[in-house]
Design a protein around this motif. Structure first.
Motif, PDB file in Angstrom:
ATOM      1  N   CYS A 286      69.636  38.723  31.555  1.00  0.00           N
ATOM      2  CA  CYS A 286      69.645  37.280  31.810  1.00  0.00           C
ATOM      3  C   CYS A 286      69.856  36.504  30.515  1.00  0.00           C
TER       4      CYS A 286
ATOM      5  N   ARG B 168      64.350  34.132  34.145  1.00  0.00           N
ATOM      6  CA  ARG B 168      64.381  34.328  35.611  1.00  0.00           C
ATOM      7  C   ARG B 168      63.135  33.711  36.222  1.00  0.00           C
ATOM      8  N   GLU B 169      63.270  33.294  37.478  1.00  0.00           N
ATOM      9  CA  GLU B 169      62.116  32.686  38.151  1.00  0.00           C
ATOM     10  C   GLU B 169      61.014  33.708  38.360  1.00  0.00           C
TER      11      GLU B 169
ATOM     12  N   GLU C  57      59.820  37.737  37.211  1.00  0.00           N
ATOM     13  CA  GLU C  57      60.045  38.849  36.285  1.00  0.00           C
ATOM     14  C   GLU C  57      60.554  40.084  37.032  1.00  0.00           C
TER      15      GLU C  57
ATOM     16  N   SER D  28      62.845  41.887  32.414  1.00  0.00           N
ATOM     17  CA  SER D  28      63.908  40.884  32.253  1.00  0.00           C
ATOM     18  C   SER D  28      63.629  39.962  31.067  1.00  0.00           C
TER      19      SER D  28
ATOM     20  N   TYR E  74      73.216  36.828  34.688  1.00  0.00           N
ATOM     21  CA  TYR E  74      72.296  35.871  35.305  1.00  0.00           C
ATOM     22  C   TYR E  74      71.921  34.739  34.350  1.00  0.00           C
ATOM     23  N   GLY E  75      72.048  33.499  34.829  1.00  0.00           N
ATOM     24  CA  GLY E  75      71.578  32.327  34.094  1.00  0.00           C
ATOM     25  C   GLY E  75      72.477  31.834  32.976  1.00  0.00           C
TER      26      GLY E  75
END
Length: 336
Positions: free
Chosen positions: A215, A219-220, A222, A244, A292-293
């Protein structure tokens, strides 16, 4: 264009995608060739060769002939292209007529590197070869009408290079090419795990970590993943649980280099085009767009919406194939 096939090739550091006019993307294979080191005989190309990476006996070498978006091993690239082109060019026409090929190259490329790509395609069986810059191809493949006098900003993150361009009237007004992309993300993960845990992991494991729990923005929730490697102190096999949050830390440096390059391109963009970009957002393509992100992180930092293309991995290949349809709009197809 006469008889024969028109094909577009995304000749990437990590993988090769081929687009055939009227059929779409017909091939997507890793850019790897397995060669017998003593005899020089080619044992496998693409998917089969990739399975051998890090697993071959001494006499078998799995080679990735492209590095940082350009050809590092000309002979092996030629062999690989020949194999892939023969897989897609089948039937009566292919037997008698050579294909016309449009192939993409990084935004910043030397004359020597450009000639290497052209020669490799010709030796692999092309009748005519046209080069197109990666962000231009990505924009066409993502469905942007680049013939308009309005600014579109593309951020294409591949395996070897990150290419950024602000495009108007079929040309890059401002562009930049950075040799930091998917491969450097993997390298950063390997270095981080070696430094923090004294464990060595291979490239395929690093790529799995990047895809599954990597990421660029927290992340919202873990995530964690179990990986296996070799303990550098004892030399014995080791199993680790990587989170993460650790991935966010591991990828911080290459991700910030991508941001710096985006920032630099925006700083050099003329005000009128900047207004267009603020309205339309930045379009992100390439495999790296799936980290991601990354879109959220960039959007937060530059204050402009970042949109991931519908099929980010295929955009460049589709764009190279479709470029032949608008060749009259280009100055020699925006070749370099």
């Amino acid at each position: 264009m006469g008889l024969g096939m028109n094909i577009g090739i995304d000749l990437g550091t990590a993988s090769v995608l081929i687009y055939v006019h009227g059929k779409g993307v017909v091939l997507h294979e890793p850019s790897v060739v397995a060669v017998h080191s003593r005899t020089g005989k080619v044992l496998a190309v693409g998917e089969k060769a990739a399975l051998m990476l890090g697993r071959t006996p001494n006499q078998v070498e799995a080679i990735r002939p492209l590095k940082d978006g350009v050809i590092s091993d000309f002979k092996v690239t030629e062999v690989m292209l020949k194999a892939f082109i023969s897989r897609v060019c089948t039937g009566f026409l292919a037997r008698y007529f050579k294909p016309t090929i449009v192939v993409c190259v990084p935004s910043v490329i030397t004359g020597v590197e450009q000639k290497a790509v052209e020669d490799a395609c010709r030796h692999a069986g092309a009748k005519e070869v046209y080069l197109i810059r990666e962000p231009i191809a990505a924009a066409i493949g993502a469905g942007i009408d680049i013939t308009q006098a309005s600014g579109s900003m593309i951020l294409d993150i591949g395996g070897g290079t990150t290419d950024i361009a602000v495009i108007s009237l079929c040309e890059a007004v401002v562009d930049s090419s950075l040799r930091v992309a998917g491969d450097k993300f993997d390298e950063a993960i390997i270095k981080y795990i070696r430094r923090k845990h004294n464990v060595l992991i291979g490239d395929p494991t690093a790529e799995d970590l990047k895809k599954n729990i990597g990421c660029a923005y927290p992340r919202e929730e873990e995530l964690s993943m179990e990986v296996r490697g070799r303990n550098l102190i004892t030399g014995m096999p080791a199993t680790l649980n990587i989170t993460s949050t650790e991935m966010l830390e591991a990828l911080e440096e290459p991700v910030s280099q991508v941001f710096e390059a985006v920032h630099s391109v925006l700083e050099r963009t003329p005000p009128e085009l900047m207004a267009d970009i603020s309205q339309r957002g930045i379009l992100m393509t390439g495999g790296g767009a799936l980290l991601y992100g990354l879109d959220r992180m960039l959007s937060t930092k530059v204050g402009v919406e970042v949109i991931i293309a519908e099929d980010p991995i295929s955009c460049v290949a589709i764009g190279t194939g479709l470029a032949l349809n608008i060749m009259d709009k280009f100055n020699t197809l925006d070749t370099v």
